[in-house]
Design an enzyme around this catalytic site. Sequence first.
Site, PDB file in Angstrom:
ATOM      1  N   GLY A 271       0.863  -1.170   0.000  1.00 15.70           N
ATOM      2  CA  GLY A 271       0.000   0.000   0.000  1.00 15.70           C
ATOM      3  C   GLY A 271       0.904   1.225   0.000  1.00 15.70           C
ATOM      4  CB  CYS A 341     -11.179  23.703  18.600  1.00 11.52           C
ATOM      5  SG  CYS A 341     -11.459  25.319  17.901  1.00 11.52           S
ATOM      6  CE1 TYR A 377      -2.946   2.567   5.062  1.00 10.15           C
ATOM      7  CE2 TYR A 377      -0.585   2.867   4.722  1.00 10.15           C
ATOM      8  CZ  TYR A 377      -1.712   2.063   4.711  1.00 10.15           C
ATOM      9  OH  TYR A 377      -1.602   0.747   4.323  1.00 10.15           O
TER      10      TYR A 377
END
Length: 423
Positions: A271, A341, A377
């Site tokens: 991957g 935040c 990813y």
Amino acid sequence: MKANTPPDLRTTIAGVPVRDLADQFGTPTYVYDAATIVERIKDLKPFDAIRYAQKANSNIAVLDLVRRHGVLVDAVSAGEIGRALAAGYKPEGEPHPIVYTADIFDRESLDLVVEKGLHVNCGSPDMIDQYGERVPGGSITLRINPGFGHGHSQKTNTGGESSKHGIWHDQVDDCIARAAKHGLKISGLHMHIGSGTDLEHLSQVCGAMERTARVFASTLDTISAGGGLPTPYRPNDGRVDIGAYFQLWDATRKRLEAVAGRPIRLEIEPGRYLVAESGYLVSEVRAVKRMGGNTFYLVDAGFNNLARPILYGAYHPMSIAPADGATDRPRVSAAVGGPLCESGDIFTQDEGGYVCTRDLPEAKVGDHLIIECAGAYGFAMGSNYNSKPLAAEVLIHDGKPHLARRRQTLEDLIRGESIPKLD
Ligand SMILES: *Cc1c(COP(=O)(O)O)cnc(C)c1O
């Protein structure tokens, strides 16, 4: 062994000015260089088949690109099967264009696998029964957990007793019995012990594969070395010696062929290796502020776009594209954070979550900060946290940028939600 040393100041990505990319597509945007993906595919050509573990980056433009270069695909969910089909993969063929690999069938994926006639790689004994009841007389491959594992983090270790993946190596006899009950042929074996693993650990899999595969030799036509090939993220990381790795697996395969008396195909299932280096997360610097002794560069990308640093303390190279076209900037030791935040929204942190600083060129508001080696990813683990839209994705092919996914809008964010009628 080429070390990965990105330029600290960068004006172009794959020949396209960063400024043009930002003007045309906005920020934050993931930019992928097709040529880098094609180069990584070529590295792996000694293997009989390259099967892309699409969970690393499943944009259909990327899937289409790798398909055009002869790469097969792995799917871990019904959604990934849908993506493979949308990118032009055929459901059936030899070798199987699409393989469903998982530790369970959810009901949707079992129905889809049966409907499309897809090949399955079973990661639990229960999958054998569930598949056999629907497709008696079919053929399957087994994902074996060899009893040990390794990975760049506990969260990416996929072998050993505390891993949920694969069929435990001493349950093979039970699996043979289950398969026989449904007339299923076991045509292949697969092992994947972890992501970003070093060659020494990856090589141990060869021995485990050989021991297990001897039991099945009479029906075996494929063995898969799994994925896990590391990518050079840090300046001094070398590239893994693919030639040496292939030699180990090829020798294993040949010994098994001698036992089986038939040819056995050797697959690899990367991957990260195929896509990590191709990807650049282009952000804009929106604030430069001092907190006590620390300088922070705050950019418009956060862990909603790239979660690897907050999840694993992962290191990504970074560069600055100065808005004023400067070719030289003084050095600054800075921490780099995003807009969320949440105090963990920091791209420069180590595995314990401690904020680190990075030696970077001085940055000004309006410059672009590029987080590199972000093709694996990255977008795939993105979220809408803080109601941030998913970033745009762009694939650069032969010097031309193509929009591969438009940035989400507010309508996309609330699609599917509804307010109950209370009055
Ligand atoms: C995630 C995964 C891969 C790919 O892992 P990389 O480290 O990205 O190469 C391969 N095979 C299976 C079964 C996986 O789950």
